[in-house]
Design an enzyme around this catalytic site. Structure first.
Site, PDB file in Angstrom:
ATOM      1  N   GLY A 113       0.812  -1.205   0.000  1.00 47.92           N
ATOM      2  CA  GLY A 113       0.000   0.000   0.000  1.00 47.92           C
ATOM      3  C   GLY A 113       0.843   1.253   0.000  1.00 47.92           C
TER       4      GLY A 113
ATOM      5  N   GLY B 125       0.217   5.838   0.496  1.00 43.93           N
ATOM      6  CA  GLY B 125      -0.704   6.951   0.689  1.00 43.93           C
ATOM      7  C   GLY B 125      -0.048   8.074   1.442  1.00 43.93           C
TER       8      GLY B 125
ATOM      9  N   LYS C 138       5.318   0.326   8.038  1.00 41.31           N
ATOM     10  CA  LYS C 138       4.947   1.601   7.417  1.00 41.31           C
ATOM     11  C   LYS C 138       6.141   2.543   7.493  1.00 41.31           C
ATOM     12  CE  LYS C 138       0.907   3.099   7.318  1.00 41.31           C
ATOM     13  NZ  LYS C 138      -0.474   3.567   7.521  1.00 41.31           N
TER      14      LYS C 138
ATOM     15  N   ASP D  78      -7.770  11.270  11.527  1.00 41.58           N
ATOM     16  CA  ASP D  78      -7.928  11.012  10.089  1.00 41.58           C
ATOM     17  C   ASP D  78      -8.672   9.701   9.875  1.00 41.58           C
ATOM     18  OD1 ASP D  78      -7.733  11.595   7.396  1.00 41.58           O
ATOM     19  OD2 ASP D  78      -5.799  10.589   7.167  1.00 41.58           O
TER      20      ASP D  78
END
Length: 858
Positions: free
Chosen positions: A18, A20, A40, A133
């Site tokens: 992923g 972003g 991450k 968020d």
């Protein structure tokens, strides 16, 4: 770091999964623990900013302190060549965004997810952490339906992303007014205008997500980001009731409140929000299962409080088994590993040291050795109950279905300790022996050596569990405490364990043992203080060692017994994700699924327990109880027959088998079995069950005499008091004694409900007792709650019929009786119960039960 095979520290990168505004995400392998993780990486453009790096580390560590089943677990925060990263649990599933693209979710499914999301948010908000968020992309759903919230608190430190991304401008500082942070479409009005935000901003984002789950359309969407922000500030979305009339009005009200423009108009506590969602979910589930009650016309109340009850005694007889030692696995929720090759029972070690507390140390050594050996997947380790200490190892092994027996002894010589052990087959075969020597002041190392020796001799392979014992702890005192806990049926011994452990510090191993001790004290006393202390100790242990098997088993049991089923399930699944053959966790998980209403997973988990320990009676007994509670008495009979076959001296098998005979209307067989049980060893359960058989045969004096014995043996068991009241109720001159018994039952129910508001049996028992005392309103409210909690329980439906009959509501009585019969209640017992004499007399009982059945009921 984009190629498979690259390394980050000791992690081996498997590939990118992923990307972003929060950074790139990679899957990786952690060789030290043999697990898959997600990593991450902070966007590279931020890696050179010292302030950002500092805030990143601070926020990540703050988020890592969140220990909740619905929040992704952060394992590590670090940096590699100046690039910060977070290592977190790998989630095998998909995000809500993907699910939304497939169309709207049903209200029931949405509420299931909503409760879990709210629970996770509440846990974070209680710690002062705001997500900032929240959006569908940040909420994952695992393959077994569990919610995991990602990226808690990280939006606080991420700066603007590339043009075209849906995240507008994100804050660089704390919560200073004047800076915008969040994702367009999910931002609260105060967030969109750069005002100071708090947990209620997350509530607004949560509301937009619920709206989108129910409609597959965003709550706020304009052609541009500015248009969307304007809608958030000035417009309300189309009401959910106008989008889809199937959406419950109360759910629409919850979403509307979450989307209030002013924070003060939202929920003052996210915990309150979670509770409201949970209640709504439970009500909808009850309605869908056909268990909702029509409105009671309580004004029509008869002057006499009629009531009776029935099968509570049998539930009591089997619920006794929920104590120790019995626990086990899931079905689709855990990896299915083949059954172990061996069933090994570890007996209490003999003390040959001559030390004053040597017997406790030897016992504790055997107990902790058992935990170490349980990490080998090719062997199933069985802990014998303390009552078996005086029995021969061979008899104990046979009772527990083991094929191997481990016995041992400890002898001291100066500053050296010698452990001699042997592993022998129950019948015929090779015997293994070894002598291991070590230092007296390093008993944990000695234990490691013994575990390795046993594993080597039995060719057990590689362990899946690392030791959690802290060498800094006073090892001898720790083992003394564990030795005391081994005698968990003796309150004084448990109290001594607590006193020792409280002095040993705050290590994970000590807190885990302390949590277990407090849980035992809570079980015995039902004092809420001990539940709180157990929870605090378990939380402390998990903070130090989130993967501890013992802690998660204890926490799962505690959460289940206090009605927090999702948390309990998550705890047991954490155990089984590391050790799929952990028999205790499998049975405990099955019990939790049952209480949570997950019938399919419960049944498959019970069967998995039997697969793991095919010669151990406990799994068959638990599955039999499960079938009984589902109204499947005929299916339960072979389970309890197997218990009697595997463990002929086990009185529980006789009691439960007799209960099934009674349920099937075979009263003579039931009386024979209960009488046999009492002759072998008098027990409260057998006496109460025998009394219930006499009750349905109309032999009330004999029923009262039997239940009096049950109360004498177990004076705080609520079901016995209620059954005693029922027996007295039909004996001339005993009406006041009946009322006193009902009042005592209500007192005990109130104590239970104060600790666990989700205890359906307590609500149902309170309801029938209140009805018999003439309090129709309280009876109605309590039985409604029981039916909400366990809509498929035949006994609850039957009790609802009794309560309706008290109020003279015959239509309601017949509807409830039909429901009880549909769920498996024995029609013979309905006919025999004096509570429904009015329906037999006026012929209305014949409308739901054939006359032929009625004429042969007695």
């Amino acid at each position: 770091m984009s190629m498979a095979g690259d390394r980050l520290g000791h992690y081996e990168i498997l590939g990118q999964i992923g990307s972003g505004g929060m950074g790139d995400v990679f899957s990786a392998h952690d060789p030290s623990l043999g697990r898959r993780v997600a990593i991450k990486m902070l966007p590279s453009r931020l890696a050179s900013d010292p302030d950002t790096l500092s805030r990143f580390t601070q926020e990540s560590r703050s988020a890592s302190a969140l220990n909740h089943p619905n929040i992704v677990t952060i394992h590590e925060v670090g940096a590699e060549e100046g690039s910060p990263f977070i290592v977190m649990e790998y989630i095998d599933g998909r995000d809500l965004r993907t699910m939304i693209t497939e169309g709207p979710l049903s209200p029931a499914k949405t509420l299931d997810f909503a409760v879990q999301i709210a629970d996770g948010l509440a846990a974070a908000h209680d710690r002062g952490i705001v997500h900032r968020d929240l959006k569908p992309e940040n909420i994952m759903v695992t393959r077994d339906g569990y919610i995991k919230i990602l990226d808690f608190g990280l939006a606080k430190v991420i700066t603007p992303v590339l043009e075209g991304d849906t995240t507008v401008q994100l804050e660089m500082g704390g919560t200073n007014p004047g800076t915008i942070l969040g994702t367009v479409g999910y931002m609260s009005p105060e967030q969109a205008t750069g005002k100071r935000i708090d947990f209620r901003s997350d509530q607004f984002a949560f509301g937009t997500i619920l709206y989108e789950l129910l409609t597959a359309k965003p709550a706020f969407h304009g052609e541009t980001a500015i248009d969307t922000l304007s809608m958030i500030l000035h417009k309300d979305p189309v009401p959910l009731s106008r989008v889809d009339r199937r959406i419950p009005e109360q759910l629409g009200d919850i979403v509307r409140r979450l989307l209030a423009k002013t924070p003060s108009d939202r929920y003052s506590s996210t915990r309150d929000l979670a509770n409201e969602l949970r209640l709504l979910r439970d009500r909808i589930n009850a309605v869908q299962s056909g268990a909702s009650l029509g409105s009671f016309r309580s004004e029509r109340r008869r002057g006499v409080a009629i009531a009776a009850i029935v099968l509570g005694a049998f539930i009591a007889g089997m619920a006794y088994l929920a104590r120790r030692p019995e626990p086990a696995p899931a079905a689709e929720t855990t990896a299915q590993v083949s059954a172990p090759r061996h069933q090994l029972v570890v007996m209490k070690f003999r003390d040959l040291t001559g030390d004053p507390t040597g017997h406790l140390v030897a016992t504790g050594f055997a107990e902790t050795l058992t935990t170490r050996l349980a990490g080998y997947p090719t062997v199933q380790i069985i802990r014998p109950p303390p009552t078996s200490d005086d029995a021969s190892p061979e008899k104990t092994a046979l009772d527990l279905g083991a094929d191997l027996i481990l016995t041992g002894s400890m002898m001291r010589s100066g500053d050296r300790m010698r452990v001699t052990y042997s592993v022998s087959p129950v019948r015929e075969g090779r015997e293994w022996r070894d002598l291991i020597e070590g230092k007296v002041d390093d008993l944990f190392a000695l234990q490691d050596a013994v575990a390795r020796s046993v594993a080597r001799n039995l060719d057990l392979g590689t362990t899946t569990v690392r030791p959690m014992l802290d060498p800094a702890v006073s090892q001898r005192r720790y083992l003394e405490a564990i030795g005391h806990l081994r005698q968990y049926h003796e309150p004084e011994s448990v109290e001594q364990a607590v006193e020792i452990l409280q002095r040993l510090g705050s290590s994970a191993s000590v807190q885990a043992a302390l949590a277990r001790a407090y849980l035992i004290k809570y079980r015995e006393s039902k004092d809420a203080r001990f539940a709180l202390l157990a929870g605090n100790a378990a939380d402390a242990a998990l903070e130090a060692d989130p993967l501890s098997l013992d802690v998660n088993v204890t926490l799962g049991e505690l959460r289940r017994e206090t009605g927090r089923y999702p948390e309990a399930i998550s705890a047991f699944l954490r155990v089984l994700s590391q050790q799929p053959n952990h028999a205790d966790a499998v049975l405990e998980l099955a019990e939790t699924y049952r209480l949570a209403g997950d019938v399919e997973n419960a049944e498959s988990s019970y069967k998995r327990a039997i697969q793991l320990q095919p010669n151990y009676w406990a799994g068959y007994n638990k599955l039999g109880v499960f079938y009984f509670l589902r109204g499947r008495a005929a299916d339960a009979v072979p389970m309890f027959s197997k218990v009697v076959e595997l463990s002929p001296d086990n009185l529980r098998g006789y009691n439960n088998l007799g209960a099934m005979y009674q349920r099937l209307g075979r009263h003579d067989d039931a009386i024979r079995v209960f009488t046999t049980s009492i002759q072998r060893s008098p027990s409260a359960q057998a006496y109460s069950n025998l009394g219930t058989c006499y009750y349905f045969l109309g032999r009330y004096q004999e029923a009262a005499a039997a239940v009096e014995k049950a109360v004498e043996l177990s004076p705080t068991y609520v079901i016995f008091w209620r059954n005693l009241g029922d027996a007295y109720r039909w004996i001339p001159g005993k009406r006041e004694r009946a009322r006193a018994a009902y009042r005592r039952a209500i007192e005990l129910c109130e104590e239970t409900i104060a600790v666990n508001p989700s205890d359906a049996a307590a609500h149902a028992t309170l309801a029938t007792c209140a009805a018999k005392l003439g309090d129709a309103k309280r009876a109605r409210n309590s039985i409604l709650r029981a039916l909400e909690l366990e809509p498929q329980n035949a006994a609850h439906a039957y009790e609802a019929a009794v309560i309706a009959n008290v109020s003279g509501l015959e239509e309601e009585v017949l509807a409830r009786l039909e429901q009880a019969l549909r769920l498996g209640f024995n029609p013979d017992d309905v006919v025999a119960d004096p509570e429904f004499a009015n329906l037999r007399k006026n012929g209305r009982l014949a409308t739901i039960i054939p006359v032929a059945t009625q004429t042969t009921a007695r």
